[in-house]
Design a protein around this motif. Structure first.
Motif, mmCIF file in Angstrom:
data_model
loop_
_atom_site.group_PDB
_atom_site.id
_atom_site.type_symbol
_atom_site.label_atom_id
_atom_site.label_comp_id
_atom_site.label_asym_id
_atom_site.label_seq_id
_atom_site.Cartn_x
_atom_site.Cartn_y
_atom_site.Cartn_z
ATOM 1 N N ASN A 1 1.793 -2.128 -0.339
ATOM 2 C CA ASN A 1 0.718 -3.080 -0.166
ATOM 3 C C ASN A 1 -0.436 -2.776 -1.114
ATOM 4 O O ASN A 1 -1.070 -3.684 -1.631
ATOM 5 N N GLY A 2 -0.762 -1.515 -1.311
ATOM 6 C CA GLY A 2 -1.855 -1.130 -2.188
ATOM 7 C C GLY A 2 -3.223 -1.332 -1.561
ATOM 8 O O GLY A 2 -4.248 -1.022 -2.149
ATOM 9 N N ALA A 3 -3.251 -1.917 -0.383
ATOM 10 C CA ALA A 3 -4.511 -2.154 0.336
ATOM 11 C C ALA A 3 -4.236 -1.946 1.815
ATOM 12 O O ALA A 3 -3.103 -1.723 2.221
ATOM 13 N N GLY B 1 -6.012 9.008 6.350
ATOM 14 C CA GLY B 1 -6.946 7.949 6.727
ATOM 15 C C GLY B 1 -6.322 6.596 6.449
ATOM 16 O O GLY B 1 -5.192 6.330 6.861
ATOM 17 N N LEU B 2 -7.015 5.749 5.700
ATOM 18 C CA LEU B 2 -6.488 4.432 5.348
ATOM 19 C C LEU B 2 -5.702 4.437 4.036
ATOM 20 O O LEU B 2 -5.186 3.408 3.617
ATOM 21 N N ILE B 3 -5.617 5.594 3.383
ATOM 22 C CA ILE B 3 -4.903 5.686 2.104
ATOM 23 C C ILE B 3 -3.436 5.977 2.362
ATOM 24 O O ILE B 3 -3.088 6.908 3.082
ATOM 25 N N PHE B 4 -2.551 5.164 1.763
ATOM 26 C CA PHE B 4 -1.117 5.452 1.792
ATOM 27 C C PHE B 4 -0.594 5.362 0.374
ATOM 28 O O PHE B 4 -0.941 4.457 -0.387
ATOM 29 N N LYS C 1 0.526 -0.559 8.435
ATOM 30 C CA LYS C 1 1.311 -1.395 7.520
ATOM 31 C C LYS C 1 1.161 -0.852 6.107
ATOM 32 O O LYS C 1 0.043 -0.581 5.648
ATOM 33 N N ILE C 2 2.297 -0.664 5.424
ATOM 34 C CA ILE C 2 2.250 -0.120 4.065
ATOM 35 C C ILE C 2 2.807 -1.077 3.024
ATOM 36 O O ILE C 2 2.607 -0.882 1.837
ATOM 37 N N GLY C 3 3.544 -2.116 3.444
ATOM 38 C CA GLY C 3 4.098 -3.042 2.468
ATOM 39 C C GLY C 3 5.164 -3.933 3.048
ATOM 40 O O GLY C 3 5.196 -4.163 4.259
ATOM 41 N N VAL D 1 -1.131 10.539 -5.630
ATOM 42 C CA VAL D 1 -0.301 9.590 -4.889
ATOM 43 C C VAL D 1 -0.381 8.227 -5.545
ATOM 44 O O VAL D 1 -1.455 7.762 -5.935
ATOM 45 N N GLN D 2 0.775 7.619 -5.708
ATOM 46 C CA GLN D 2 0.893 6.277 -6.268
ATOM 47 C C GLN D 2 0.698 5.293 -5.122
ATOM 48 O O GLN D 2 1.421 5.346 -4.123
ATOM 49 N N THR D 3 -0.293 4.402 -5.238
ATOM 50 C CA THR D 3 -0.626 3.498 -4.140
ATOM 51 C C THR D 3 -0.030 2.102 -4.294
ATOM 52 O O THR D 3 -0.137 1.300 -3.364
#
Length: 109
Positions: free
Chosen positions: A106-108, A28-31, A86-88, A46-48
């Motif tokens: 990104n954490g968000a 989903g929106l979690i990476f 986008k992840i970071g 998982v480390q976000t």
């Protein structure tokens, strides 16, 4: 606060596919980055947030500070925004010959 659960830097989710420790995981929106191995549907931590070297699309290049996206189909970091999440940001330049890109998550979303 009575309703505080946790900081959320590491979260436990069902693995959307079989994952290895250190591999990117998107649900989903979690990476995040898997803290250990897990079979599909098994719980995985998982480390976000943080900085990680992630496998990338071989032909992609990154400049310092460039946006890094996640290609969920290939399960690789990519420079391509279209159709990806986008992840970071890249913390170092990465050439098209590099196997990984150093990413500050990104954490968000």
């Amino acid at each position: 606060m009575k309703n505080f659960v946790q900081p959320g830097n590491t979260v436990t989710i069902p693995a959307p596919y079989a994952v290895l420790s250190g591999q990117g995981v998107k649900s989903g929106l979690i990476f995040g980055v898997a803290c250990g191995d897990a079979a599909e549907a098994a719980d995985v931590d998982v480390q976000t947030v943080g900085v990680f070297d992630l496998a990338k699309v071989g032909t992609d290049t990154f400049a310092l500070g460039a946006a890094v996206y996640w290609d969920a189909t290939a399960q690789l970091a990519t420079a391509t925004a279209t159709g990806n999440s986008k992840i970071g940001a890249a913390l170092e330049a990465a050439s098209n010959t590099a196997a990984t890109v150093r990413v500050r998550l990104n954490g968000a979303f």
